[in-house]
Design an enzyme around this catalytic site. Structure first.
Site, PDB file in Angstrom:
ATOM      1  CD  GLU A  23      -1.058   0.582   3.689  1.00 22.47           C
ATOM      2  OE1 GLU A  23      -1.417   1.761   3.664  1.00 22.47           O
ATOM      3  OE2 GLU A  23      -1.348  -0.214   4.584  1.00 22.47           O
ATOM      4  CE  LYS A 157      -3.991   1.620  11.030  1.00 25.74           C
ATOM      5  NZ  LYS A 157      -4.418   0.730   9.940  1.00 25.74           N
TER       6      LYS A 157
END
Length: 302
Positions: A23, A157
């Site tokens: 990414e 996360k």
């Protein structure tokens, strides 16, 4: 076709050689300049050292690009006004000629369209805390439920609701396996405090699951390979808990909502851990890039 695949990537795919998607959001929005460009190059080199071709993905001037050359990588790292693009933003970016860095969902979609099966990232998005009040959930989850790609990550996360995210992935039918661990990693932390149902211990085992996905002809969903950051490189768990609690209080006090929550919390963690959270983040991303390269190589051998 709108999709622009770099010649090196296209040739590797045609020859059935290993390719790993990367990414670009971490380059444009996740790291300060000039460190961001150095890390981007480092991650590509980590993939190459494992015998795979890196394909960093971004949108430049309305063209989705799978694989960036030196100049294009520098643009993503240094150009002002680079947008942050999820998969829902891609048609708008293409039609308007915009430039943007791709998040997990956009990267996974474009990689799959190009025929890339393995994708390395840091941590996934997921279900946000206080979901019952905000209904805030990352677009990553829905996209991965309908995209056949293997995502090597360090879990989700840790600022998110980890158990709710794992439950949501189960509901969506997205396969999750720990890599060399029976515990689900927590991005900055080796252990989020939650178990995984399946453990894979080699790139060959991961490739075997990928082949089984295809043989079963089931839904076109992803395989998440949760690769923990090494314990010696993780953020100190006590420090993480203390700083995250403060970050959540600050977020509520300042009325931060929606898409602004994640960058606010991550920035708070970086500042109040004296950069230790960023170091753990980078350690995780490096390890994921290396592992993804090995998985792509095992997959290409089949």
């Amino acid at each position: 076709m709108v999709l622009m695949v770099a010649e090196e990537v296209r040739e590797a795919l045609r020859a059935r050689r290993p390719v790993v998607a990367l990414e670009s959001t971490i380059i444009a929005h996740g790291l300060p300049r000039p460190r961001n460009l150095a890390v981007a190059r480092e991650l590509e080199e980590a993939v190459r050292r494992e015998g795979a071709v890196p394909a960093t993905i971004a949108v430049l001037d309305g063209r989705p690009r799978v694989g960036l050359d030196k100049t294009q990588l520098e643009r993503i790292a240094n150009e002002d006004g680079i947008r942050k693009l999820g998969h829902r933003d891609l048609p708008l970016a293409v039609a308007s000629g915009a430039s943007g860095a791709t998040t997990v969902s956009a990267t996974a979609l474009l990689a799959a369209l190009a025929g890339i099966r393995v994708f390395a990232t840091g941590g996934l998005g997921g279900v946000h805390r206080e979901w019952t009040a905000t209904q805030d959930e990352s677009a990553d989850l829905g996209l991965l439920a309908r995209t056949r790609i293997t995502v090597v990550c360090a879990g989700v996360k840790s600022i998110l609701d980890v158990p709710a995210t794992l439950q949501r992935l189960e509901t969506l039918g997205v396969a999750v396996a720990g890599y060399g661990t029976e515990r689900f990693p927590g991005f900055y932390l080796s252990d989020s405090g939650h178990p995984v149902d399946w453990t894979l211990r080699s790139p060959e085992e991961v490739a075997g699951v990928m082949r089984a996905q295809d043989a079963l002809r089931g839904p076109e969903s992803a395989l998440i390979v949760a690769n923990p950051v090494p314990e010696e490189e993780q953020l100190d768990p006590a420090l993480h808990a203390r700083v995250l609690a403060g970050a959540l209080r600050a977020c509520a006090e300042e009325g931060i909502t929606g898409q602004a929550v994640t960058p606010f919390l991550l920035d708070h963690l970086v500042r109040h851990t004296d950069g230790a959270s960023l170091s753990a983040n980078l350690a995780a991303v490096r390890g994921n890039a290396r592992l993804a390269g090995r998985i792509a190589a095992a997959w290409a051998e089949g």
